[in-house]
Design a protein around this motif. Structure first.
Motif, short mmCIF file in Angstrom:
data_model
loop_
_atom_site.label_atom_id
_atom_site.label_comp_id
_atom_site.label_asym_id
_atom_site.label_seq_id
_atom_site.Cartn_x
_atom_site.Cartn_y
_atom_site.Cartn_z
N ILE A 73 2.46 -15.69 -11.49
CA ILE A 73 2.62 -17.03 -12.31
C ILE A 73 3.98 -16.85 -12.67
N PHE A 74 4.75 -17.77 -12.44
CA PHE A 74 6.14 -17.83 -13.25
C PHE A 74 6.15 -18.19 -14.74
N ARG A 75 7.14 -18.00 -15.31
CA ARG A 75 7.43 -18.04 -16.66
C ARG A 75 6.84 -19.35 -17.31
N SER A 76 7.32 -20.40 -16.70
CA SER A 76 6.76 -21.65 -17.27
C SER A 76 5.19 -21.99 -17.10
N GLY A 77 4.84 -21.15 -16.15
CA GLY A 77 3.28 -21.38 -15.58
C GLY A 77 3.21 -22.57 -14.57
N GLY A 78 4.18 -23.11 -14.23
CA GLY A 78 4.31 -24.20 -13.34
C GLY A 78 4.22 -23.88 -11.79
N ASN A 79 4.56 -22.86 -11.55
CA ASN A 79 4.71 -22.32 -10.07
C ASN A 79 3.79 -21.12 -10.16
N SER B 139 4.62 -7.29 -14.85
CA SER B 139 5.62 -8.59 -15.46
C SER B 139 7.06 -8.02 -15.20
N SER B 140 7.93 -9.41 -15.11
CA SER B 140 9.42 -9.23 -14.61
C SER B 140 9.96 -10.35 -15.41
N ASN B 141 11.18 -10.08 -16.13
CA ASN B 141 11.92 -11.28 -16.67
C ASN B 141 12.94 -11.92 -15.65
N SER B 142 13.10 -11.25 -14.39
CA SER B 142 13.81 -11.65 -13.29
C SER B 142 13.48 -11.81 -12.00
N LEU B 143 12.01 -12.31 -11.90
CA LEU B 143 11.13 -12.61 -10.85
C LEU B 143 12.06 -13.80 -9.90
N ILE B 144 12.13 -13.69 -8.72
CA ILE B 144 12.62 -14.93 -8.06
C ILE B 144 11.59 -15.07 -6.90
N VAL B 145 11.66 -16.30 -6.37
CA VAL B 145 10.62 -16.71 -5.34
C VAL B 145 10.38 -15.67 -4.23
N SER B 146 11.65 -15.36 -3.67
CA SER B 146 11.60 -14.52 -2.42
C SER B 146 10.84 -13.20 -2.50
N THR B 147 10.98 -12.62 -3.61
CA THR B 147 10.32 -11.35 -4.05
C THR B 147 8.83 -11.53 -4.90
N VAL B 148 8.36 -12.62 -4.85
CA VAL B 148 7.02 -12.40 -6.02
C VAL B 148 5.91 -11.53 -5.49
N ARG B 149 6.11 -11.45 -4.10
CA ARG B 149 4.78 -10.50 -3.59
C ARG B 149 5.12 -9.09 -3.34
N SER B 150 6.27 -8.88 -3.82
CA SER B 150 6.85 -7.36 -3.69
C SER B 150 6.71 -6.63 -4.97
N ALA B 151 5.97 -5.32 -4.84
CA ALA B 151 5.59 -4.67 -6.34
C ALA B 151 7.03 -4.15 -7.06
N SER B 152 7.86 -3.87 -6.19
CA SER B 152 9.24 -3.37 -6.52
C SER B 152 10.12 -4.33 -7.47
N ALA B 153 9.58 -5.52 -7.27
CA ALA B 153 10.40 -6.71 -8.08
C ALA B 153 9.78 -6.87 -9.69
N TYR B 154 8.65 -5.82 -9.80
CA TYR B 154 8.27 -5.97 -11.16
C TYR B 154 8.70 -4.71 -12.10
N THR C 47 8.86 -15.58 -21.65
CA THR C 47 9.95 -15.52 -20.49
C THR C 47 9.81 -14.74 -19.36
N TYR C 48 8.53 -14.14 -19.28
CA TYR C 48 8.30 -13.12 -18.31
C TYR C 48 7.44 -13.83 -17.22
N SER C 49 7.66 -13.48 -16.00
CA SER C 49 6.64 -13.86 -14.71
C SER C 49 5.78 -12.84 -14.74
N VAL C 50 4.50 -13.07 -14.18
CA VAL C 50 3.62 -12.06 -14.20
C VAL C 50 2.79 -11.99 -12.74
N GLY C 51 2.39 -10.86 -12.42
CA GLY C 51 1.83 -10.74 -11.00
C GLY C 51 0.58 -9.97 -11.37
#
Length: 125
Positions: free
Chosen positions: A50-56, A97-112, A30-34
């Motif tokens: 990579i997002f939770r599902s691994g698709g994105n 990792s983050s369980n609330s990552l969204i596309v607009s913040t995927v490149r921001s360290a503060s989102a993890y 359920t966690y996205s990982v960067g």
């Protein structure tokens, strides 16, 4: 979530290296990982996510086409395959990792929310 990055080392330019990020939590799927990296004297920068599902998946322009991020949720693992690394890829690499990552913040360290210790990658020319 506790994360542990491994797989770093010394590699020649043009070679290959695979970094691994192991997570301690069963619900890791359920966690996205960067992956981020930090070279001496430079700021931490985004590498891939990579997002939770691994698709994105998302990549920094500097590694697109050379690095591939993937995950195996059954094993609670995320990987960063580094093909054709360059000397400028030399850095300390972190997974986060983050369980609330969204596309607009995927490149921001503060989102993890959770970070592992770094693993050093050194690319020789």
């Amino acid at each position: 979530v506790q994360l542990q990055a491994s797989g770093g080392g010394l590699v020649q330019a043009g070679g290959t290296l695979r970094l691994s990020c192991a997570a301690s939590r069963r619900s890791f799927s359920t966690y996205s990982v960067g992956w981020f990296r930090q070279a001496p004297g430079k700021e931490r920068e985004f590498v891939a996510a990579i997002f939770r599902s691994g698709g994105n998946t998302y990549y920094a322009d500097s590694v697109k086409g050379r690095f591939t991020i993937s995950r195996d949720n059954a094993k609670n693992m995320v990987y960063l395959q580094m093909n054709s690394p360059k000397p400028e890829d030399t850095a300390l690499y972190y997974c986060a990792s983050s369980n609330s990552l969204i596309v607009s913040t995927v490149r921001s360290a503060s989102a993890y929310d959770y970070w592992g210790q770094g693993t050093q990658v050194t690319v020789s020319s």
